[in-house]
Design a protein around this motif. Structure first.
Motif, PDB file in Angstrom:
ATOM      1  N   PRO A 119       0.803  -1.232   0.000  1.00 42.10           N
ATOM      2  CA  PRO A 119       0.000   0.000   0.000  1.00 42.10           C
ATOM      3  C   PRO A 119       0.833   1.278   0.000  1.00 42.10           C
ATOM      4  CG  PRO A 119      -0.972  -1.597   1.479  1.00 42.10           C
ATOM      5  CD  PRO A 119       0.337  -2.187   1.029  1.00 42.10           C
ATOM      6  N   GLN A 132      -5.943  -0.704  -5.220  1.00 43.64           N
ATOM      7  CA  GLN A 132      -6.135  -1.702  -4.169  1.00 43.64           C
ATOM      8  C   GLN A 132      -5.433  -3.012  -4.521  1.00 43.64           C
ATOM      9  OE1 GLN A 132      -7.852  -1.011  -1.271  1.00 43.64           O
ATOM     10  NE2 GLN A 132      -8.075   1.080  -2.064  1.00 43.64           N
ATOM     11  N   VAL A 176      -5.627  -6.724  -4.712  1.00 44.30           N
ATOM     12  CA  VAL A 176      -6.711  -7.698  -4.777  1.00 44.30           C
ATOM     13  C   VAL A 176      -6.110  -9.101  -4.897  1.00 44.30           C
ATOM     14  CG1 VAL A 176      -8.770  -8.439  -6.028  1.00 44.30           C
ATOM     15  CG2 VAL A 176      -8.185  -5.996  -5.916  1.00 44.30           C
TER      16      VAL A 176
END
Length: 408
Positions: free
Chosen positions: A257, A393, A395
């Motif tokens: 992130p 994001q 995933v």
């Protein structure tokens, strides 16, 4: 008169302690939490340290291990071998620790190992370099992370499944970075494939444009990296500016992130991130997840290394319990496989394991991070998660389980 008696009692107690130096210390087991609180490992280090403290609290709340209370001394490796060596020396020489837990990068672990080895201490890490297994001459080193070779095998399996045919590699010039891409190359070529271009780059450069162009010049359809967050941020920005369209396969500690935050969703879209995955269905993981969330405000899934350092303490404490009161470090170390590997009754907490050990039963601790079936090198084999960055994001797309590299 009353105060005089108090003074005499205190004096008698002090005399007794002097007459039996080390009495209080003999009833405790000293652990050094040596984690990357700052530097490239800083997204993970504070959580790793917190997980160690949570596990120690759990063990002490259950009455301690092997008749002893666990005591923790914390230090920061700064994700730098030199700083880690100084911190390890303090833990060993000043704090008199009997085990050092939680070194993160391979360069740090390899730098600290000669000190722990010479002192006869247990060393537990989350580092990947294959050299760690080779250099562990006394079987005192325990690895809770997958080796870089195994990461490389996972990378090769992912590339094959996605029908890539022209991979290139980029590796940070240290044991971990080179280990990742060497592991990939070995697995890829063993399957009949060819790596079209590879480069090993130096740390702390303001630009990696020339190294990047060297690989891109071979027209790869995917580039596999052994990289960290700071350097990955630089070369991905330069790659995006080049307009090239190849894909990327990266270790999770680089494609995380923080990378998305640094570069934005457009630059990072489609990156394939590979990291080990905790035993998310195990009761041990669920218990740890609840404790970690309460302590940090974050789920355990936000820091895969935290579950590993938690397991370090529980495995060590169960080995202490199995070894019994007054066991020395060598005797405790010899019990780590006994309490973590099959056969035995599955247990998922220290208290559960302690109870069965007290009844002379064989146990098999399945951890929060993995099943912890340590091989002959002291290496565990956690599973891998394959993630793709989509619209900012990570995933998860699939899980990969590799067979253990060697027998127990």
């Amino acid at each position: 008169m009353h105060s005089s008696r108090l003074i005499l009692t205190a004096t008698a107690m002090a005399a007794a302690m002097c007459a039996a130096p080390g009495l209080a210390q003999a009833q405790e087991f000293r652990i050094g939490a040596l984690n990357p609180v700052t530097g490239a490992g800083s997204p993970y280090g504070p959580g790793m340290q917190k997980a160690i403290l949570l596990a120690v609290d759990e063990v002490n709340a259950a009455g301690g291990a092997g008749g002893r209370k666990l005591v923790v001394f914390t230090e920061d490796t700064q994700t730098q071998p030199q700083a880690a060596v100084l911190a390890a020396k303090k833990l060993i020489e000043v704090n008199k620790v009997q085990a050092i837990l939680g070194t993160w990068s391979s360069g740090v672990t390899l730098a600290v190992m000669p000190l722990t080895d010479a002192a006869g201490l247990i060393q537990m890490n989350v580092s990947g370099a294959p050299a760690i297994s080779v250099e562990d001459k006394k079987d005192l080193v325990w690895r809770f992370q997958a080796t870089n070779d195994r990461f490389g095998q996972a990378f090769a399996e992912i590339a094959k499944k996605r029908n890539f045919t022209r991979p290139g590699t980029m590796a940070f010039n240290n044991a971990s970075g080179r280990g990742n891409t060497d592991g990939f190359t070995k697995a890829w070529t063993a399957g009949g494939g060819k790596v079209v271009g590879s480069v090993v780059y130096e740390p702390n450069r303001p630009s990696y444009r020339s190294e990047l162009q060297q690989v891109l010049g071979e027209k790869p359809d995917v580039i596999v990296t052994g990289s960290y967050l700071p350097d990955t941020t630089i070369f991905l920005r330069e790659w995006y500016q080049s307009g090239e369209k190849n894909k990327w396969i990266m270790p999770g500690w680089a494609a995380n992130p923080e990378l998305i935050k640094a570069l934005g969703p457009e630059v990072t879209e489609g990156l394939i991130s590979v990291d080990t995955v905790s035993s998310e269905t195990a009761p041990s993981y669920k218990n740890f997840d609840a404790a970690y969330l309460k302590a940090t405000g974050k789920p355990a899934s936000s820091n895969v290394y935290a579950a590993m350092t938690y397991d370090m303490v529980i495995s060590l404490a169960l080995a202490m319990e199995a070894a019994g009161p007054n066991a020395n470090v060598e005797q405790i170390n010899s019990k780590i496989r006994d309490v973590s590997n099959a056969p035995g009754t599955k247990v998922y907490s220290f208290a559960e394991g302690k109870s069965l050990l007290g009844r002379k039963q064989k146990i098999d601790y399945d951890g929060a991070s993995s099943k912890l079936d340590f091989d002959k090198f002291g290496d565990a084999s956690p599973d891998f998660g394959v993630y793709v960055i989509e619209k900012g994001q990570l995933v998860r797309k699939e899980m990969i389980s590799l067979k253990p590299a060697s027998g127990n």
